[in-house]
Design an enzyme around this catalytic site. Structure first.
Site, mmCIF file in Angstrom:
data_model
loop_
_atom_site.group_PDB
_atom_site.id
_atom_site.type_symbol
_atom_site.label_atom_id
_atom_site.label_comp_id
_atom_site.label_asym_id
_atom_site.label_seq_id
_atom_site.Cartn_x
_atom_site.Cartn_y
_atom_site.Cartn_z
ATOM 1 N N ASP A 198 0.862 -1.185 0.000
ATOM 2 C CA ASP A 198 0.000 0.000 0.000
ATOM 3 C C ASP A 198 0.896 1.231 0.000
ATOM 4 O O ASP A 198 2.125 1.122 0.107
ATOM 5 C CB ASP A 198 -0.932 -0.001 1.218
ATOM 6 N N PHE B 136 1.021 1.192 -6.979
ATOM 7 C CA PHE B 136 0.983 0.134 -7.987
ATOM 8 C C PHE B 136 0.986 0.657 -9.421
ATOM 9 O O PHE B 136 1.129 -0.127 -10.356
ATOM 10 C CB PHE B 136 -0.170 -0.851 -7.772
ATOM 11 N N HIS C 213 -12.099 -1.914 -9.168
ATOM 12 C CA HIS C 213 -13.290 -1.121 -9.476
ATOM 13 C C HIS C 213 -13.042 0.382 -9.369
ATOM 14 O O HIS C 213 -13.821 1.174 -9.902
ATOM 15 C CB HIS C 213 -14.472 -1.531 -8.580
#
Length: 336
Positions: free
Chosen positions: A199, A227, A245
């Site tokens: 993260d 990422f 999403h």
């Protein structure tokens, strides 16, 4: 259709009131206060700081909704369901997600008409990178967001721990790990696993504290990164849960490509999401979730299993299969 009734349509139109009553009860800590036992109207109103005008209707509405009980003596009590999932003192508490919905999502839905006409989000924090870097500059906001994601992840983490053959693998990486709920649950149930949470760097202190609180710092570690800019940590299995999403199609494919590059030959990717059914007729929650992405993000949208399998194939994954995890979360598994 001479016997047609508008009742169902009216119920849908007024559903906002049920939602807001529950969200407000969680915000006020109703269920946490009642964890200590039943209270009268006056006592409970006093503990919650409620004005006398609305208190009785509010609490009795919660009774009618089935989240509180009221006995013959007028004492309000939690139902078993509320006691288990809405008491902040329980490790099964899911209210942090509801707190986040109440504070950060509910109000923005007033702008749905505008978003539908413009194709643009009405969330002022929406940016090309999802607003996460801006949110992560505030420690209190990092904690609030992490707790909400943990509440949403806990049921699916427990399901995933038993729904996949973890005994065949030694390492896993969780992309967009937040507080670390998934790797902690997997490490707890599978003592042979070594897990990595990936993260943005500001999440590390929250992650490390959560892992330490569960006594798993020897097998669960944090890997900071973005990422879209950094490689993902290598592992036998990479999990991308409720991440795709948030992004447009190029973003979704880019994340899957990063996963493909980080996996060894024979490695596995697991994507879990609230999937739209392939016919786009049945899964109202997933379709409404996709509208939430319209309201909240520049390009995000929810998708079907067929969509996900197609994107996986674009980057090289093969043999994709689909399996349910919880009532509203499904995993798509692909192999390098």
């Amino acid at each position: 259709m001479t016997n047609a009734s508008p009742d169902r349509l009216v119920d849908i139109a007024y559903a906002y009131r049920e939602s807001k009553a529950l969200l407000t009860a969680v915000e006020l800590g109703v269920f946490t206060v009642l964890a200590g036992g039943g209270l009268s109207l006056e006592a409970l109103s006093g503990r919650l700081g409620l004005h006398g005008r609305g208190a009785r209707d509010f609490l009795d509405a919660l009774v009618a909704l089935g989240v509180l009980d009221r006995d013959e003596g007028g004492q309000y009590r939690n139902t078993p369901e509320a006691a288990r999932f809405l008491d902040r003192g329980r490790d099964t508490y899911i209210g942090a997600e509801m707190e986040f919905i109440n504070a950060h999502l509910y109000g923005h839905w007033n702008g749905l008409t505008t978003a539908l006409r413009t194709g643009q989000p009405v969330n002022p924090m929406a940016t090309a990178e999802g607003g996460y870097k801006r949110r992560y500059t505030r420690p209190a906001e990092v904690m609030r967001f992490a707790r909400a994601m943990t509440a949403a992840t806990r049921p699916v983490a427990r399901a995933l721990a038993s729904a996949f053959a973890w005994s065949d693998h030694r390492t896993m990486a969780d992309v967009g790990s937040g507080q670390g709920c998934l790797p902690v649950e997997l490490a707890r149930q599978h003592p042979h696993l070594r897990c990595v949470g990936f993260d943005l760097a500001p999440m590390q202190a929250v992650f490390d504290r959560y892992v330490a609180d569960h006594g798993l710092a020897d097998r669960v570690r944090f890997s900071p990164g973005d990422f879209f800019e950094d490689p993902l940590p290598g592992a036998d299995v990479i999990v991308i849960g409720r991440v795709l999403h948030n992004w447009d199609t190029p973003g979704k494919v880019a994340i899957l490509r990063k996963a493909y590059d980080a996996l060894p030959e024979g490695g596995t990717v697991i994507v879990y999401e609230r999937l739209i059914d392939d016919e786009r007729r049945r899964e109202a929650r997933a379709l409404l979730s996709s509208l939430n992405m319209l309201v909240m993000t520049p390009g995000g949208f929810d998708f079907s299993a067929a969509d996900c399998i197609g994107w996986m194939g674009q980057v090289g994954f093969r043999g994709a299969r689909v399996s349910p995890l919880t009532a509203d979360q499904t995993m798509v598994v692909g192999f390098r």
